[in-house]
Design a protein around this motif. Structure first.
Motif, PDB file in Angstrom:
ATOM      1  N   PRO A 161       0.831  -1.155  -0.133  1.00 10.81           N
ATOM      2  CA  PRO A 161      -0.048  -0.068   0.158  1.00 10.81           C
ATOM      3  C   PRO A 161       0.796   1.072   0.025  1.00 10.81           C
ATOM      4  N   ASP A 162       0.012   2.195  -0.636  1.00 11.90           N
ATOM      5  CA  ASP A 162       0.680   3.827  -0.065  1.00 11.90           C
ATOM      6  C   ASP A 162       1.073   3.912   1.126  1.00 11.90           C
ATOM      7  N   GLY A 163       2.068   4.828   1.434  1.00 14.45           N
ATOM      8  CA  GLY A 163       2.938   4.968   2.739  1.00 14.45           C
ATOM      9  C   GLY A 163       3.646   4.123   3.120  1.00 14.45           C
ATOM     10  N   ARG A 164       4.073   3.026   2.489  1.00 13.34           N
ATOM     11  CA  ARG A 164       5.338   2.222   2.644  1.00 13.34           C
ATOM     12  C   ARG A 164       6.096   2.464   1.712  1.00 13.34           C
ATOM     13  N   THR A 165       7.577   2.165   2.155  1.00 14.35           N
ATOM     14  CA  THR A 165       8.768   2.580   1.401  1.00 14.35           C
ATOM     15  C   THR A 165       9.334   1.092   0.738  1.00 14.35           C
ATOM     16  N   ASP A 166      10.302   1.051  -0.043  1.00 14.90           N
ATOM     17  CA  ASP A 166      10.703  -0.100  -0.606  1.00 14.90           C
ATOM     18  C   ASP A 166      11.394  -0.946   0.562  1.00 14.90           C
ATOM     19  N   ARG A 167      11.408  -0.420   1.639  1.00 17.81           N
ATOM     20  CA  ARG A 167      11.983  -1.246   2.964  1.00 17.81           C
ATOM     21  C   ARG A 167      10.841  -2.058   3.672  1.00 17.81           C
ATOM     22  N   TYR A 168       9.741  -2.019   3.054  1.00 13.23           N
ATOM     23  CA  TYR A 168       8.486  -2.711   3.485  1.00 13.23           C
ATOM     24  C   TYR A 168       9.008  -4.163   3.567  1.00 13.23           C
ATOM     25  N   THR A 169       8.649  -4.804   4.761  1.00 15.78           N
ATOM     26  CA  THR A 169       8.898  -6.088   4.852  1.00 15.78           C
ATOM     27  C   THR A 169       7.720  -6.757   5.511  1.00 15.78           C
ATOM     28  N   VAL A 170       7.409  -8.039   5.250  1.00 16.96           N
ATOM     29  CA  VAL A 170       6.389  -8.781   5.670  1.00 16.96           C
ATOM     30  C   VAL A 170       7.047 -10.129   6.378  1.00 16.96           C
ATOM     31  N   ILE A 171       6.497 -10.336   7.737  1.00 19.97           N
ATOM     32  CA  ILE A 171       7.194 -11.532   8.412  1.00 19.97           C
ATOM     33  C   ILE A 171       5.911 -12.275   8.773  1.00 19.97           C
ATOM     34  N   GLU A 172       6.137 -13.590   8.117  1.00 18.06           N
ATOM     35  CA  GLU A 172       5.024 -14.559   8.548  1.00 18.06           C
ATOM     36  C   GLU A 172       5.591 -15.670   9.631  1.00 18.06           C
ATOM     37  N   ILE A 173       4.871 -15.873  10.815  1.00 20.61           N
ATOM     38  CA  ILE A 173       5.402 -16.779  11.650  1.00 20.61           C
ATOM     39  C   ILE A 173       4.423 -18.000  11.862  1.00 20.61           C
ATOM     40  N   SER A 174       4.858 -19.210  11.534  1.00 19.96           N
ATOM     41  CA  SER A 174       4.081 -20.222  11.890  1.00 19.96           C
ATOM     42  C   SER A 174       4.636 -20.987  13.235  1.00 19.96           C
ATOM     43  N   LEU A 175       3.441 -21.207  14.057  1.00 25.80           N
ATOM     44  CA  LEU A 175       3.979 -21.908  15.173  1.00 25.80           C
ATOM     45  C   LEU A 175       3.039 -23.155  15.747  1.00 25.80           C
ATOM     46  N   PHE A 176       3.283 -23.799  16.569  1.00 27.38           N
ATOM     47  CA  PHE A 176       2.490 -24.631  17.144  1.00 27.38           C
ATOM     48  C   PHE A 176       1.804 -23.756  18.131  1.00 27.38           C
ATOM     49  N   GLU A 177       0.288 -24.219  18.075  1.00 23.53           N
ATOM     50  CA  GLU A 177      -0.665 -23.514  19.091  1.00 23.53           C
ATOM     51  C   GLU A 177      -0.191 -23.630  20.463  1.00 23.53           C
ATOM     52  N   GLY A 178      -0.567 -22.858  21.142  1.00 25.81           N
ATOM     53  CA  GLY A 178      -0.349 -22.829  22.722  1.00 25.81           C
ATOM     54  C   GLY A 178       0.233 -21.635  23.354  1.00 25.81           C
ATOM     55  N   ARG A 179       0.686 -20.563  22.545  1.00 31.70           N
ATOM     56  CA  ARG A 179       1.252 -19.653  23.478  1.00 31.70           C
ATOM     57  C   ARG A 179       0.087 -18.609  23.733  1.00 31.70           C
ATOM     58  N   THR A 180       0.256 -17.829  24.772  1.00 32.32           N
ATOM     59  CA  THR A 180      -0.712 -17.201  25.325  1.00 32.32           C
ATOM     60  C   THR A 180      -0.844 -15.828  24.249  1.00 32.32           C
ATOM     61  N   VAL A 181      -2.075 -15.171  24.312  1.00 41.71           N
ATOM     62  CA  VAL A 181      -2.197 -13.647  23.693  1.00 41.71           C
ATOM     63  C   VAL A 181      -0.919 -12.708  24.128  1.00 41.71           C
TER      64      VAL A 181
END
Length: 129
Positions: A54-74
């Motif tokens: 989207p607009d408002g982001r720069t070329d340094r825009y970075t997406v991090i996706e983390i897949s985990l075993f369920e079980g961590r608290t909020v």
């Protein structure tokens, strides 16, 4: 267990991959008490034309996706997100506006690791944090 995918514009992501990996790993270790040797990162450097954001982001825009075993608290997951924003900005000078983080949780039995379903593994660390 945490599998992490990092997406970014090739020219921006490639030069900082190693440092970004270290920052991300330090956050996961601190927030989730994972052993330091449990590091599974995959980088996806993309051409600018293939990485739309989207607009408002720069070329340094970075997406991090983390897949985990369920079980961590909020709270543990929020702590991870806070640490990532803070340390990425402090260490790599990538604005929090240019970072997006998504956490995906799945039951351990949905993972296959070292020839076993994830819920049959002897992990050696806690998931319910």
């Amino acid at each position: 267990m945490a599998q992490i995918k990092i997406y970014g514009v090739r020219e921006q992501l490639n030069p900082v991959k190693e440092q970004l990996s270290e920052v991300i790993h330090s956050c996961v270790v601190d927030a989730f008490e994972l052993p330091a040797d449990k590091k599974f990162h995959r980088f996806f450097p993309m051409s600018r034309e293939d990485f739309r954001f989207p607009d408002g982001r720069t070329d340094r825009y970075t997406v991090i996706e983390i897949s985990l075993f369920e079980g961590r608290t909020v709270e543990a997951k929020k702590q991870l997100i806070r640490l990532l924003f803070e340390r990425i900005q402090h260490t790599l000078h990538i604005s929090s506006q240019d970072v997006e983080i998504t956490i995906f949780e799945t039951p351990q039995h949905n993972w296959g690791i070292r020839g076993l379903p994830g819920d049959e593994l002897a992990l050696g660390y806690k998931v319910n944090i």
